[in-house]
Write an enzyme that holds these catalytic residues in place. Structure first.
Site, PDB file in Angstrom:
ATOM      1  CE1 TYR A  87      20.994  17.926-168.390  1.00 28.06           C
ATOM      2  CE2 TYR A  87      18.704  17.254-168.598  1.00 28.06           C
ATOM      3  CZ  TYR A  87      19.654  18.138-168.123  1.00 28.06           C
ATOM      4  OH  TYR A  87      19.274  19.226-167.373  1.00 28.06           O
TER       5      TYR A  87
ATOM      6  CB  SER B 137      16.186  17.761-165.472  1.00 26.97           C
ATOM      7  OG  SER B 137      15.478  17.902-166.684  1.00 26.97           O
TER       8      SER B 137
ATOM      9  CE  LYS C  54      20.548  17.305-164.848  1.00 32.61           C
ATOM     10  NZ  LYS C  54      21.299  18.153-163.898  1.00 32.61           N
TER      11      LYS C  54
ATOM     12  CG  ASP D 195      36.816  20.394-164.386  1.00 29.33           C
ATOM     13  OD1 ASP D 195      35.709  19.812-164.324  1.00 29.33           O
ATOM     14  OD2 ASP D 195      37.701  20.077-165.202  1.00 29.33           O
TER      15      ASP D 195
END
Length: 288
Positions: free
Chosen positions: A153, A140, A157, A61
């Site tokens: 998100y 990404s 990134k 984790d």
């Protein structure tokens, strides 16, 4: 494949239970690497996979310091080297900026950005001691531009992009090289890591546009590229004598979106992206 007489190299991979992380693990194993694969869904006890001679799974984790430390300890018992670290663990929360909670932003950033930084901190002393290594960070296309309803998100990134530039400069004297992988849409991602903001429901003022954008996102992912091809390209880059700093793997229209983002004024770029995610998506929703 690995040549006869050469030592087996070892790679640590986070987020290796599904999607691009799993495809990357398969690609490294196929090239003869010893793969130490980590994911939260794996059991505590090390487990060798049946279809790979040098592939071991460990629970990991990346948001938990103790879990990261245990993973590294066990990985070093399996192999005293870490020739490459691939940070692929990630989670996505879809929602408007207004309706995404601070705890939801924290969860995404802690997994996608801080989780990668945790693993880098643990791997670097060993890479420096052995005289080099390769670090691959999964960014990404969203690390280069924002799209509606993916702010958490996208922020994570973007953070990785800046972090990687700093990391590459700092570690170069020890022979440690850094790569940012910038995937576009790919098939096969786990729905367990694709979440919706709690407050983004029917009462949200963004609900109609949100539903339209999500429909486009899901459509593009379903028609995305092969994860296995990305894994193969990533491994080839890691094995290059001079590893490329950026490895962008995307469809032509997503490459075009990155170029336009750099060329167009912000207001026009925003209009183009909004029309794509809210215009086409809206008509798809209405047809349903």
């Amino acid at each position: 494949m690995r040549r006869e007489g050469t030592a087996i190299k070892t790679v640590w991979i986070t987020g290796a239970s599904s999607g691009l992380g799993l495809a990357t693990a398969r690609a490294f194993a196929g090239r003869g690497w010893r793969v130490v694969a980590g994911a939260r869904s794996f059991a505590d006890a090390p487990a060798a996979l049946e279809d790979a001679e040098h592939w071991v799974r460990l629970r990991l984790d990346v948001t938990d310091e103790e879990s990261c430390a245990r993973f590294v300890q066990r990985a070093l018992e399996i192999s005293p080297r870490v020739d490459a670290l691939v940070c692929g663990a990630a989670v996505l929360v879809l929602g408007s900026c207004e309706k995404t909670g601070a705890d939801e932003y924290s969860r995404v950033l802690d997994t996608n950005f801080t989780g990668a930084a945790r693993m880098v901190r643990l791997a670097l002393p060993h890479m420096r001691a052995q005289g080099g290594g390769r670090i691959v960070l999964f960014s990404s296309i969203n690390g280069l531009l924002g799209i509606p309803f993916q702010s958490a998100y996208t922020a994570s990134k973007h953070a990785l992009e800046g972090y990687a530039e700093c990391l590459a400069m700092e570690t170069a004297p020890w022979g440690v090289r850094v790569c940012l992988v910038e995937p576009g849409d790919h098939r096969g991602g786990s729905q367990r890591t694709r979440l919706n903001a709690r407050e983004e429901d029917e009462t949200s003022p963004y609900h109609r546009r949100y539903e339209a954008a999500v429909a486009v996102i899901h459509r593009d992912e379903a028609g995305g590229l092969s994860p296995d091809r990305l894994g193969e390209k990533l491994v080839r880059n890691v094995e290059r004598r001079h590893m490329r700093f950026r490895l962008r793997v995307a469809k032509p229209d997503q490459h075009l979106a990155v170029w336009l983002h750099a060329l167009l004024p912000p207001w026009l770029n925003g209009r183009v992206l909004s029309a794509y995610y809210e215009g086409k998506g809206k008509s798809a929703v209405e047809r349903d």
